[in-house]
Write an enzyme that holds these catalytic residues in place. Structure first.
Site, PDB file in Angstrom:
ATOM      1  N   TYR A 188       1.017  -4.299  11.990  1.00 41.55           N
ATOM      2  CA  TYR A 188       0.963  -2.879  11.629  1.00 41.55           C
ATOM      3  C   TYR A 188       1.788  -2.008  12.575  1.00 41.55           C
ATOM      4  CZ  TYR A 188      -2.614  -4.013   8.195  1.00 41.55           C
ATOM      5  OH  TYR A 188      -3.280  -4.533   7.115  1.00 41.55           O
ATOM      6  N   ASN A 201     -10.305  -2.921   2.442  1.00 39.29           N
ATOM      7  CA  ASN A 201     -10.013  -2.938   1.009  1.00 39.29           C
ATOM      8  C   ASN A 201     -11.308  -2.738   0.217  1.00 39.29           C
ATOM      9  OD1 ASN A 201      -7.238  -3.366   1.144  1.00 39.29           O
ATOM     10  ND2 ASN A 201      -7.424  -5.597   1.092  1.00 39.29           N
ATOM     11  N   HIS A 214       0.844  -1.213   0.000  1.00 37.01           N
ATOM     12  CA  HIS A 214       0.000   0.000   0.000  1.00 37.01           C
ATOM     13  C   HIS A 214       0.875   1.257   0.000  1.00 37.01           C
ATOM     14  CE1 HIS A 214      -3.874  -2.095   0.891  1.00 37.01           C
ATOM     15  NE2 HIS A 214      -3.063  -2.981   1.423  1.00 37.01           N
TER      16      HIS A 214
END
Ligand code: HDD
Length: 710
Positions: free
Chosen positions: A363, A149, A76
């Site tokens: 993350y 998404n 991304h």
């Protein structure tokens, strides 16, 4: 450093104000605030002498520049962001205690980042890929991130495979080719080795992976989460976004051309829409499954490669998000924003979906290197609006100036503050789920059904959508050099649908499966198709871009009537001609050209209109670029409109199998497969027919379009 409990749309802005640069600033200074008297010539020992180390401005300027790049996101990397707000429609108290889902009058500030997954930061927007749709809600309970998404399922079932997946789809190890593309050996090798990819691949090869705009796609939380109410009752949930502009895509040929003509196509579209006040909107929805129904389905509800078909679990639309402000600085805001699926607030909890479980770790970990240490939450875009208080200290780039002696709990020196909050005081309490079992590396039986939902998806496609998927296979697998991998893909998809496998084989130079196979599923779920989905919208031309091609001598009356109708519907028209400057109409009027043939192309528009005017049309007939504009638009199944002599230009473009308005019945409007013509142009029936053709977006019924060059 955070004062007060601030929650309103303005407050994020106010928070950012502390660090926003003063546009009126007059003097250049160093980072220490010392005014700079010279920034173009370094300090030297004599006019022709060496540069001196004591030139602190030179050294600071260069050192900062040398460190301007930070590592891009591992996936991304390319994205675009916008601010806005979220409002719930009605209190969701029955389902969740999340405060931002209770009061319809409250606006919760948000920051959204849309992205592609595979390409590097400078790659093109329109590649075939999944689009990220990540939302940070700055709620009164703290930050909540929904990191989703535009496709509701994922490639793999367990996060431990994510590095393998990403390594396979990124450019190959030896030569770093290809950029931003799945069409190469290592990715399809990975797919062939992991049949759990089958469902996701169907989506990635569908039109969903080629969105016309970030404003015209659905969004999905993908993983299964939990809503928990104030009584501690939990329900499994999946999250959804849908746009009032519908779900629209580009065609493959267009996407490839746009990647060269305007690699920033989706980024520009989002930016311009917000600048023009066409604020993108998305409705927020949830599918909910009661805990006691967990095992009622023929798929495992924890499996991220499965959808919850809407026929079985309807979506409840519970609120709306509006994006109304562009960032001031791409780097400070869009690049430095850090999302994390583990950022939840009381009332929202996790499920044991094994992909989600791994995401909860990954993350935070990635931000440590990308944003240079553990204090990235203090970057203004990442700060919550509510006060932060804990005993975490120091580390790179610490901004908060902590006061007092203590940095531990419990303590007596600092009055035992800050202390944990009870549930009543808003403390986050994890959902008390009963868990028992052996420690084991395994997945549940239903996870192993790789093909049923891939077949459900295939069954649900319209005919053109099926054709697009087959063409996409021909491109993607056609690019694979290793014949064994090509064959393996054909054989793999024979497990989904035998006819599909035969069609794939036809285009990629390998054998059709020895025995026609396929999943026995015959059901359809129309909302999986974007063409057939009830979430699609085909009754508006709002924000569509229309190219109007002109030369001197155009018919002013026709042009202005059509432009008025387009404007009234919210579409944006641009005047295109060979050269920029002013054009003269047949009756002495004037109009300014927006783009010339060199600065634009048909692929950047949703429709094309040619007004009459004998002289204008005669000139256009001699311009290959004008004819090419029409041919390409036709080939890409987009609406074409022409009035008066403009119809002659369509004739000159030789559109096969299309009826055009004739000379005799001048008042008649002829509308054939999205080509709308009238000899008496610009009247209301032409405008109506043309705008409804644009609202349809694409006209797939142009059977002989392949005969037209593009
Ligand atoms: Fe992820 C970024 C969405 C699976 C690990 N992911 C990232 C972004 C989105 C998603 C939208 C960009 C956020 C932004 O704009 O900054 N990812 C998903 C979805 C998934 C998913 C919908 C499947 C349900 N991701 C997934 C797995 C892992 C990761 C299984 C690893 C175990 N994702 C990451 C990451 C990224 C990321 C490496 C890269 C940059 C970042 O996190 O901040 O940690």
């Amino acid at each position: 450093m955070h004062k007060g409990k601030i929650i309103n749309e303005k407050s994020k802005d106010e928070q950012l104000e502390i660090v926003r640069e003063d546009p009126e600033r007059e003097f250049l200074t160093t980072n220490q605030g010392v005014r700079v008297s010279e920034t173009d010539i370094s300090l030297k020992a004599g006019e022709r002498g060496p540069t001196l180390l004591e030139d602190f401005h030179f050294r600071e300027k260069l050192t900062h520049f040398d460190h301007e790049r930070i590592p891009e996101r591992i996936v991304h990397a390319r994205g675009s962001g916008a601010y806005g707000f979220f409002q719930v429609y009605e209190p969701m108290t029955e389902y969740t205690s999340a405060k931002f889902l209770q009061d319809p009058s409250k606006k919760t500030p948000v920051f959204v980042r849309f992205s592609t997954v595979v390409g590097f930061r400078g790659s093109a927007d329109t590649v075939r890929d999944v689009r990220g749709f990540a939302t940070k809600f700055y709620t009164e309970d703290g930050n909540y991130d929904l990191v989703g998404n535009n496709i509701p399922v994922f490639f793999i079932q367990d996060a431990i495979k994510f590095p393998d997946l990403v390594h396979s789809i990124k450019p190959e190890q030896d030569n770093q080719i290809p950029q931003a593309s799945a069409a190469h050996d290592t990715f399809w090798d990975f797919v062939a080795c992991h049949p759990e990819n089958a469902h996701m691949i169907m989506w990635v090869l569908s039109d969903r992976a080629l969105p016309r705009s970030y404003r015209m796609m659905q969004g999905f939380g993908v993983n299964t989460f939990r809503f928990v109410n104030s009584r501690g009752k939990g329900r499994f949930v999946k999250f959804h976004w849908k746009s009032p502009l519908g779900i629209h895509s580009l065609v493959w040929d267009e996407t490839q051309k746009i990647a060269g003509k305007d690699p920033d196509f989706n980024r520009r579209d989002l930016w311009e829409a917000i600048e023009m006040g066409d604020y993108p909107e998305y409705e927020f929805g949830v599918q909910m499954i009661e805990e006691e129904d967990e095992f009622k389905f023929d798929f495992d509800i924890l499996d991220p490669t499965k959808v919850w078909p809407e026929e079985d679990v309807p979506i409840k639309w519970i609120g709306k998000m509006t994006l109304n402000r562009n960032p001031d600085n791409f780097f400070a805001e869009t690049e430095q924003v850090a999302f994390c699926p583990a950022n939840v607030v009381p009332g929202i909890d996790f499920s044991n979906d094994p992909l989600l479980q791994g995401r909860l770790f990954s993350y935070l970990d990635t931000q440590m290197i990308r944003l240079g240490g553990p204090n990235f939450q203090e970057i203004p875009i990442n700060r919550p609006l509510v006060p932060v208080a804990n005993n975490q200290r120091e580390g790179y780039h610490r901004i908060t100036i902590n006061k007092g002696k203590t940095s531990y709990f419990p303590n007596t020196v600092g009055n035992n503050k800050p202390r944990p909050a009870s549930a009543e005081e808003g403390g986050y309490a994890h959902y008390m789920e009963k868990v028992e079992g052996k420690k084991i590396r395994a997945r549940s039986e239903k996870f192993k059904d790789f093909y049923s939902q891939a077949k459900l998806f295939w069954n649900s496609m319209s005919k053109p959508e099926k054709e697009h998927i087959i063409e996409a296979f021909h491109f993607e697998i056609g690019k694979v050099k290793d014949k064994n991998i090509r064959q393996a893909i054909v054989d793999m998809f024979n497990n989904v649908d035998g006819d599909l496998a035969i069609e794939i084989a036809k285009g990629v130079g390998v054998s059709a499966p020895a025995q026609k196979g396929g999943s026995p599923v015959t059901k359809e779920s129309p909302n999986l198709s974007q063409e057939r989905s009830e979430h699609n919208v085909k009754n508006t031309i709002k924000t569509r871009k229309i190219a109007i091609i002109l030369a001197d001598g155009y018919n002013q009356k026709e042009l202005s009537q059509v432009m008025q109708a387009l404007g009234a519907g919210g579409a944006k028209a641009e005047i295109i001609s060979k050269f920029q400057g002013m054009l003269k109409s047949s009756d002495g009027g004037e109009i300014e050209v927006d783009k010339n043939y060199r600065t634009t192309a048909s692929v950047l528009y949703d429709a094309v209109y040619i007004p009459g005017g004998k002289e204008s049309v005669e000139t256009l007939k001699t311009q290959g670029d004008a004819i090419h504009f029409i041919n390409e638009t036709f080939r890409h199944c987009k609406p074409l409109g022409a009035t008066g002599e403009g119809v002659e230009l369509l004739k000159a473009a030789n559109l096969p199998d299309i009826k055009l308005a004739g000379q005799k019945s001048a008042d008649k409007v002829v509308s054939d497969k999205g080509v709308v013509t009238a000899r008496n142009g610009g009247n209301s029936s032409f405008n109506e027919a043309f705008t409804s053709a644009i609202a349809q977006h694409r006209h797939w019924d142009r059977e002989k379009k392949e005969q037209v060059p593009a």
